[in-house]
Design a protein around this motif. Structure first.
Motif, PDB file in Angstrom:
ATOM      1  N   ASP A 116     -48.802  17.575  -5.888  1.00  0.00           N
ATOM      2  CA  ASP A 116     -48.786  16.305  -6.604  1.00  0.00           C
ATOM      3  C   ASP A 116     -50.216  15.800  -6.763  1.00  0.00           C
ATOM      4  O   ASP A 116     -50.839  15.349  -5.808  1.00  0.00           O
ATOM      5  CB  ASP A 116     -47.931  15.275  -5.848  1.00  0.00           C
ATOM      6  CG  ASP A 116     -47.540  14.111  -6.747  1.00  0.00           C
ATOM      7  OD1 ASP A 116     -48.105  13.999  -7.860  1.00  0.00           O
ATOM      8  OD2 ASP A 116     -46.673  13.315  -6.346  1.00  0.00           O
ATOM      9  N   GLN A 152     -49.339  13.427  -3.013  1.00  0.00           N
ATOM     10  CA  GLN A 152     -50.369  12.736  -3.799  1.00  0.00           C
ATOM     11  C   GLN A 152     -51.456  12.179  -2.865  1.00  0.00           C
ATOM     12  O   GLN A 152     -52.640  12.321  -3.127  1.00  0.00           O
ATOM     13  CB  GLN A 152     -49.723  11.627  -4.623  1.00  0.00           C
ATOM     14  CG  GLN A 152     -50.574  11.162  -5.781  1.00  0.00           C
ATOM     15  CD  GLN A 152     -49.749  10.498  -6.891  1.00  0.00           C
ATOM     16  OE1 GLN A 152     -48.546  10.349  -6.784  1.00  0.00           O
ATOM     17  NE2 GLN A 152     -50.427  10.103  -7.950  1.00  0.00           N
ATOM     18  N   SER A 199     -43.798  12.124  -9.596  1.00  0.00           N
ATOM     19  CA  SER A 199     -43.696  12.234  -8.128  1.00  0.00           C
ATOM     20  C   SER A 199     -42.242  12.135  -7.688  1.00  0.00           C
ATOM     21  O   SER A 199     -41.806  12.843  -6.770  1.00  0.00           O
ATOM     22  CB  SER A 199     -44.515  11.132  -7.442  1.00  0.00           C
ATOM     23  OG  SER A 199     -45.880  11.302  -7.726  1.00  0.00           O
TER      24      SER A 199
HETATM   25 MG   LIG Z   1     -47.174  10.300  -8.907  1.00  0.00          MG
END
Ligand SMILES: [Mg+2]
Ligand SMILES: Nc1ncnc2c1ncn2[C@@H]1O[C@H](COP(=O)(O)OP(=O)(O)OP(=O)(O)O)[C@@H](O)[C@H]1O
Length: 263
Positions: free
Chosen positions: A162, A85, A41
């Motif tokens: 992500d 994410q 990330s």
């Molecule tokens: Mg991550």
């Protein structure tokens, strides 16, 4: 095309990226896999200029992200869609308003034109009937799709994903994978996909890179990585907990620690 060279980043005394280099070809899906906390990330945040590297270069479509000031960075960012994410939707506004945000913030388009684009984007992810819902009224898979519609609102050339399928049931996960592939093929979007969903990535990626200890340990086509005899690649691709990649202490150390604690 995206090219990074010699990226390093340390948080406190934790070296997250260590001389990482990677090239992602135009029009391809590059999947990045690797253990939790490995810096994936962080790497995506660097590509959009949200996290600055300590050293190294990041070139996105010919622009040196590592060297750009905020204003110039905004121009490059407009070419890039990001699906975070966490879907990161605004909870108090509708699905349609969430998807409209990048258009309202970055363009002078008329409200009626924005509404049409939003409709088209929601249609592309199969959610056109839910435009007036609040995010909380949708399942997490559907929220992810809204995030995707928002990520493609400005017709980006590049989309960063992500962990787009994390926590979804297998059907929702493969629907999102298929959508990523369709967007890549139909719209020619260069895609970077960070994921723990190895088989999902194998199905749609053109190129896969295994990130470990802040570097790309191995890369190649999905077939190459699947067939690799390299123990660390095998361990990751086939989800084997025992192997050279250490997620925790060895069993012996673990037993010893348990035993000592029990005494
Ligand atoms: Mg991550
Ligand atoms: N802003 C920050 N300040 C301090 N440490 C950070 C920061 N951002 C990330 N880290 C640390 O860097 C490491 C890598 O985090 P990152 O989120 O990039 O991992 P990841 O590969 O995406 O993991 P996952 O697969 O679980 O999502 C972690 O140990 C994290 O705690």
């Amino acid at each position: 095309m995206i090219r990074v060279q010699g990226l390093s980043k340390t948080f406190g005394n934790l070296k997250v990226l260590d001389d990482l280099s990677l090239t992602c070809s135009k029009g391809e899906i590059t999947a990045i896999i690797g253990g939790s906390g490995g810096g994936k990330s962080t790497f995506l945040k660097m590509l959009v200029g949200a996290v600055k590297p300590d050293s190294g270069e990041i070139w996105v479509d010919g622009s040196p992200i590592h060297a750009l000031e905020d204003l110039a960075l905004n121009d490059v960012r407009r070419k890039m869609g990001v699906l975070f994410q966490q879907a990161a939707l605004f909870k108090s506004i509708t699905v349609a308003e969430n998807v409209a945000l990048p258009l309202v913030e970055n363009t002078d388009l008329d409200e009626s034109v924005v509404a049409i684009i939003v409709k088209m984007k929601l249609d592309q992810v199969g959610l056109s009937d839910f435009d007036q819902y609040l995010p909380s009224q949708l399942s997490s898979g559907m929220q992810r799709l809204v995030g995707l519609a928002r990520a493609i609102a400005l017709d980006p050339k590049i989309v960063l994903y992500d962990a787009p399928t994390a926590g979804l049931d297998p059907i929702a996960a493969s629907a999102i994978s298929k959508l990523i592939k369709d967007l890549n093929q139909v719209l020619g979007i260069t895609s970077i996909l960070v994921t723990h969903d190895i088989m999902g990535a194998v199905e749609i990626a053109d190129h896969m890179a295994l990130m470990y200890q802040g570097r790309i340990l191995h890369q190649g086509s999905p077939e190459e990585l699947l067939a690799s005899p390299e123990p660390s690649v095998r361990q990751f691709m086939h989800g084997d907990p025992d192997g050279p990649i250490q997620f925790r202490k060895s069993r012996e150390e673990y037993e010893k620690a348990l035993f000592e604690e029990a005494q």
